[in-house]
Scaffold this motif. Structure first.
Motif, PDB file in Angstrom:
ATOM      1  N   GLU A  22       0.830  -1.212   0.000  1.00 45.60           N
ATOM      2  CA  GLU A  22       0.000   0.000   0.000  1.00 45.60           C
ATOM      3  C   GLU A  22       0.860   1.256   0.000  1.00 45.60           C
ATOM      4  N   GLN A  27      -2.035   2.747  -3.064  1.00 46.72           N
ATOM      5  CA  GLN A  27      -3.409   2.239  -3.234  1.00 46.72           C
ATOM      6  C   GLN A  27      -3.431   0.802  -2.733  1.00 46.72           C
ATOM      7  N   GLN A  28      -4.627   0.196  -2.763  1.00 45.09           N
ATOM      8  CA  GLN A  28      -4.765  -1.145  -2.197  1.00 45.09           C
ATOM      9  C   GLN A  28      -4.793  -2.256  -3.236  1.00 45.09           C
TER      10      GLN A  28
END
Length: 168
Positions: A22, A27-28
């Motif tokens: 992350e 972001q994931q």
């Protein structure tokens, strides 16, 4: 003086790996990809880099197939490679790639594919020329391959199902 070490990822590293992914990508999506590949049993080589007991880097090679007519050839896909932003430029990413390559060759793997910066991955022997003959939705300059032994030069790249979910 700190010592960086590289070792195989273990189940207790999952949370630390998620954080590195992350932080590195902001972001994931990549962290979710890692979870899906590991859960799906598609991970071939997964390593972490530790600095003073903290996981600061992660690399995953997952199973990939080259489909050519009725034949399926096993290969691997490098994705993702992540290093904590505060450790960028320290050689951790390169060390992870080199160690993973050693382990892959020892395991009998002969072909690796990566989607990434040609300048960066080119330093480790990946070239677009080696991947140019493959059919893939990712076909382009960023699609590169590295072969250590006899491996197909044409065919369709079939990634683990977790990648399909990522692309959706």
């Amino acid at each position: 003086m700190s010592m960086m070490s590289i070792r195989a990822a273990t189940p207790r590293d999952r949370e630390a790996i998620r954080l590195v992914e992350e932080h590195a990508f902001g972001q994931q999506a990549e962290a979710g990809l890692v979870d899906a590949l590991v859960t799906g049993g598609d991970a071939v080589v997964e390593l972490v880099a530790e600095e003073d007991g903290q996981v600061v880097g992660h690399i995953l090679f997952s199973r990939l197939y080259v489909q050519n007519g009725g034949k399926r050839f096993a290969a691997v896909a490098l994705a993702p490679l992540a290093v904590e932003p505060s450790f960028h430029g320290t050689g951790i990413g390169g060390a992870l790639i080199r160690e993973a390559h050693i382990r892959l060759k020892e395991a009998g793997e002969t072909l690796a594919v990566v989607l990434g910066d040609p300048t960066y991955y080119g330093r480790f022997g990946y070239t677009h020329a080696r991947a140019a003959g493959f059919e893939s939705e990712y076909q382009g300059e960023a699609l590169q391959a590295l072969a250590w032994a006899d491996a197909p030069e044409t065919g369709r790249l079939v990634y683990a199902s977790a990648f399909t979910a990522l692309a959706a």
